[in-house]
Design a protein around this motif. Sequence first.
Motif, PDB file in Angstrom:
ATOM      1  N   GLU A   1     -33.127 -31.177 -29.409  1.00 53.78           N
ATOM      2  CA  GLU A   1     -33.975 -31.300 -28.228  1.00 53.78           C
ATOM      3  C   GLU A   1     -34.591 -32.687 -28.068  1.00 53.78           C
ATOM      4  N   LEU A   2     -34.287 -33.585 -28.988  1.00 52.70           N
ATOM      5  CA  LEU A   2     -34.938 -34.892 -28.955  1.00 52.70           C
ATOM      6  C   LEU A   2     -34.441 -35.794 -27.831  1.00 52.70           C
ATOM      7  N   TRP A   3     -33.308 -35.476 -27.241  1.00 54.37           N
ATOM      8  CA  TRP A   3     -32.746 -36.366 -26.223  1.00 54.37           C
ATOM      9  C   TRP A   3     -33.666 -36.506 -24.999  1.00 54.37           C
ATOM     10  N   HIS A   4     -34.505 -35.479 -24.742  1.00 54.11           N
ATOM     11  CA  HIS A   4     -35.359 -35.555 -23.560  1.00 54.11           C
ATOM     12  C   HIS A   4     -36.838 -35.734 -23.906  1.00 54.11           C
ATOM     13  N   SER A   5     -37.175 -35.829 -25.199  1.00 52.30           N
ATOM     14  CA  SER A   5     -38.590 -35.924 -25.575  1.00 52.30           C
ATOM     15  C   SER A   5     -38.942 -37.186 -26.350  1.00 52.30           C
ATOM     16  N   VAL A   6     -37.961 -37.976 -26.736  1.00 49.79           N
ATOM     17  CA  VAL A   6     -38.216 -39.178 -27.527  1.00 49.79           C
ATOM     18  C   VAL A   6     -37.962 -40.414 -26.669  1.00 49.79           C
ATOM     19  N   PRO A   7     -38.858 -41.394 -26.704  1.00 52.04           N
ATOM     20  CA  PRO A   7     -38.644 -42.632 -25.915  1.00 52.04           C
ATOM     21  C   PRO A   7     -37.354 -43.323 -26.314  1.00 52.04           C
TER      22      PRO A   7
ATOM     23  N   VAL B   1     -29.096 -50.070 -21.490  1.00 54.76           N
ATOM     24  CA  VAL B   1     -29.191 -48.648 -21.842  1.00 54.76           C
ATOM     25  C   VAL B   1     -28.591 -47.853 -20.693  1.00 54.76           C
ATOM     26  N   ALA B   2     -27.635 -47.000 -21.013  1.00 53.42           N
ATOM     27  CA  ALA B   2     -26.989 -46.195 -19.981  1.00 53.42           C
ATOM     28  C   ALA B   2     -27.863 -44.995 -19.639  1.00 53.42           C
ATOM     29  N   PRO B   3     -27.838 -44.554 -18.404  1.00 47.12           N
ATOM     30  CA  PRO B   3     -28.554 -43.325 -18.044  1.00 47.12           C
ATOM     31  C   PRO B   3     -27.982 -42.149 -18.840  1.00 47.12           C
ATOM     32  N   ASP B   4     -28.851 -41.212 -19.231  1.00 48.30           N
ATOM     33  CA  ASP B   4     -28.341 -40.048 -19.963  1.00 48.30           C
ATOM     34  C   ASP B   4     -27.496 -39.212 -19.004  1.00 48.30           C
TER      35      ASP B   4
ATOM     36  N   VAL C   1     -17.465 -28.235 -29.889  1.00 51.66           N
ATOM     37  CA  VAL C   1     -18.917 -28.269 -30.061  1.00 51.66           C
ATOM     38  C   VAL C   1     -19.637 -28.446 -28.728  1.00 51.66           C
ATOM     39  N   GLY C   2     -18.908 -28.709 -27.657  1.00 48.71           N
ATOM     40  CA  GLY C   2     -19.521 -28.842 -26.349  1.00 48.71           C
ATOM     41  C   GLY C   2     -20.294 -30.141 -26.179  1.00 48.71           C
ATOM     42  N   CYS C   3     -20.725 -30.391 -24.971  1.00 50.66           N
ATOM     43  CA  CYS C   3     -21.478 -31.617 -24.663  1.00 50.66           C
ATOM     44  C   CYS C   3     -22.740 -31.232 -23.903  1.00 50.66           C
ATOM     45  N   LEU C   4     -23.885 -31.436 -24.521  1.00 50.97           N
ATOM     46  CA  LEU C   4     -25.158 -31.168 -23.874  1.00 50.97           C
ATOM     47  C   LEU C   4     -25.687 -32.402 -23.154  1.00 50.97           C
ATOM     48  N   ARG C   5     -25.676 -33.550 -23.857  1.00 54.76           N
ATOM     49  CA  ARG C   5     -26.167 -34.799 -23.275  1.00 54.76           C
ATOM     50  C   ARG C   5     -25.592 -35.968 -24.048  1.00 54.76           C
ATOM     51  N   LEU C   6     -25.391 -37.083 -23.364  1.00 54.11           N
ATOM     52  CA  LEU C   6     -24.874 -38.293 -24.000  1.00 54.11           C
ATOM     53  C   LEU C   6     -25.816 -39.448 -23.725  1.00 54.11           C
TER      54      LEU C   6
ATOM     55  N   ARG D   1     -15.302 -44.783 -25.668  1.00 58.83           N
ATOM     56  CA  ARG D   1     -15.347 -45.786 -24.608  1.00 58.83           C
ATOM     57  C   ARG D   1     -16.665 -46.572 -24.667  1.00 58.83           C
ATOM     58  N   PRO D   2     -16.635 -47.865 -24.307  1.00 54.39           N
ATOM     59  CA  PRO D   2     -17.861 -48.666 -24.314  1.00 54.39           C
ATOM     60  C   PRO D   2     -18.652 -48.476 -23.034  1.00 54.39           C
ATOM     61  N   TYR D   3     -19.883 -48.987 -23.057  1.00 50.96           N
ATOM     62  CA  TYR D   3     -20.705 -49.005 -21.849  1.00 50.96           C
ATOM     63  C   TYR D   3     -20.881 -50.455 -21.431  1.00 50.96           C
ATOM     64  N   ALA D   4     -20.275 -50.832 -20.304  1.00 51.35           N
ATOM     65  CA  ALA D   4     -20.348 -52.197 -19.795  1.00 51.35           C
ATOM     66  C   ALA D   4     -21.403 -52.254 -18.693  1.00 51.35           C
ATOM     67  N   ALA D   5     -22.382 -53.116 -18.889  1.00 49.12           N
ATOM     68  CA  ALA D   5     -23.480 -53.235 -17.923  1.00 49.12           C
ATOM     69  C   ALA D   5     -23.356 -54.538 -17.151  1.00 49.12           C
ATOM     70  N   GLU D   6     -23.389 -54.449 -15.842  1.00 50.49           N
ATOM     71  CA  GLU D   6     -23.286 -55.646 -15.014  1.00 50.49           C
ATOM     72  C   GLU D   6     -24.503 -56.551 -15.216  1.00 50.49           C
ATOM     73  N   GLY D   7     -24.231 -57.856 -15.117  1.00 49.87           N
ATOM     74  CA  GLY D   7     -25.292 -58.836 -15.271  1.00 49.87           C
ATOM     75  C   GLY D   7     -25.680 -59.091 -16.710  1.00 49.87           C
ATOM     76  N   THR D   8     -24.883 -58.607 -17.656  1.00 49.85           N
ATOM     77  CA  THR D   8     -25.153 -58.844 -19.081  1.00 49.85           C
ATOM     78  C   THR D   8     -23.910 -59.430 -19.733  1.00 49.85           C
ATOM     79  N   VAL D   9     -24.045 -59.833 -20.985  1.00 53.88           N
ATOM     80  CA  VAL D   9     -22.887 -60.359 -21.709  1.00 53.88           C
ATOM     81  C   VAL D   9     -21.845 -59.280 -21.939  1.00 53.88           C
ATOM     82  N   ALA D  10     -22.209 -58.035 -21.693  1.00 57.81           N
ATOM     83  CA  ALA D  10     -21.274 -56.934 -21.899  1.00 57.81           C
ATOM     84  C   ALA D  10     -20.619 -56.488 -20.599  1.00 57.81           C
TER      85      ALA D  10
END
Length: 336
Positions: free
Chosen positions: A133-139, A167-170, A188-193, A242-251
């Motif tokens: 349950e920590l995915w929605h309660s921890v900063p 940081v990608a949106p959950d 095992v299913g996927c609850l949140r990423l 797969r990676p997370y590529a964010a626009e406007g960054t080195v990635a």
Amino acid sequence: MPPPPPAASARFPDAPPAPGDRRTTVPAESAAETTRRLRPIPAEAPAPPPAPAPPSETPGVERPFVSFGRPETYDDSVRVRRRSGRTRPRTLAAAACVVLGLGLIGGAVTGSWLTGDSSAGTDARSEFAAAGELWHSVPVDQLFPPTVQGEGAGPGGADRTWTRVAVAPDTGCANAFDPLLRKALAPVGCLRLLRATYTDATRSLVTTVGLLFTKADATAMTSLKARFQKEGLDRRTDLMPRPYAAEGTVAAGFGDEQRASWTVSVLTDAPVVVYAVSGFADGRAVTDPQPAQDAMKSGATTAPAQAGLGHDAQGLADRVERGFRKTVTSATEKPS
């Protein structure tokens, strides 16, 4: 009329018997008698060794045998019987207590196992559930710190420092994995990423770290981990995350073709899969990606190994996992 005086033998023990006195006189030197085994029986006070008895005063009459102690054979047998009589019940009682105690302990353990009343098992289940349950309660800064220090995490034990650039949106897992990896994780299913991308101090390498929160219980997570290990699913290039590529960054140019090294870790004490994938920040394609375990080996000569991309993937994944475990422990600690 006064009573008659006592006999001379009573008043004077050493005096000879009076006429008509039928007592049998035993000479003083026979105070220490012998048993039939001819072993001396000590008198109450120490006495000299017995001397040969003198011949009887009356010819043809033998001196009578006088003894105040039992033969040693009798005493020994009596002591043995008495000791045995005392020891055997005590031994049996002690054995009965041990058996009874073990039975009670075993019954208690079995009962708690059958009823699931073990405090250790309860704590483990509570911690497992809390972790999911920590995915929605921890900063986010607690799960993915802005800066991660990797002391000794680089090639040759060099220190590494990684800085978070995005940081990608959950989200869910619909487009987060290649089809084969998505199929492998399906049990095992996927609850949140949750995902975040970092760069190294030179800003020439980029790494995406992910925390996949599943819907599974501890048994399903254990089974998935065993399958990954048995079939080597964490080393197959067609199962890279797969990676997370964010626009406007080195990635910004960090896509599927730029994946160079990766690691996947299935946890069993939490419904979470931790993974990381690394590549070059300049957008170059990698034709020979290598799992982190192989890229970190001494003497590896591939491009990911030479650049330290295996160390980046493994180092970041390890430290994010450690931080996650600490967060779980803090969230489930009971106030003292």
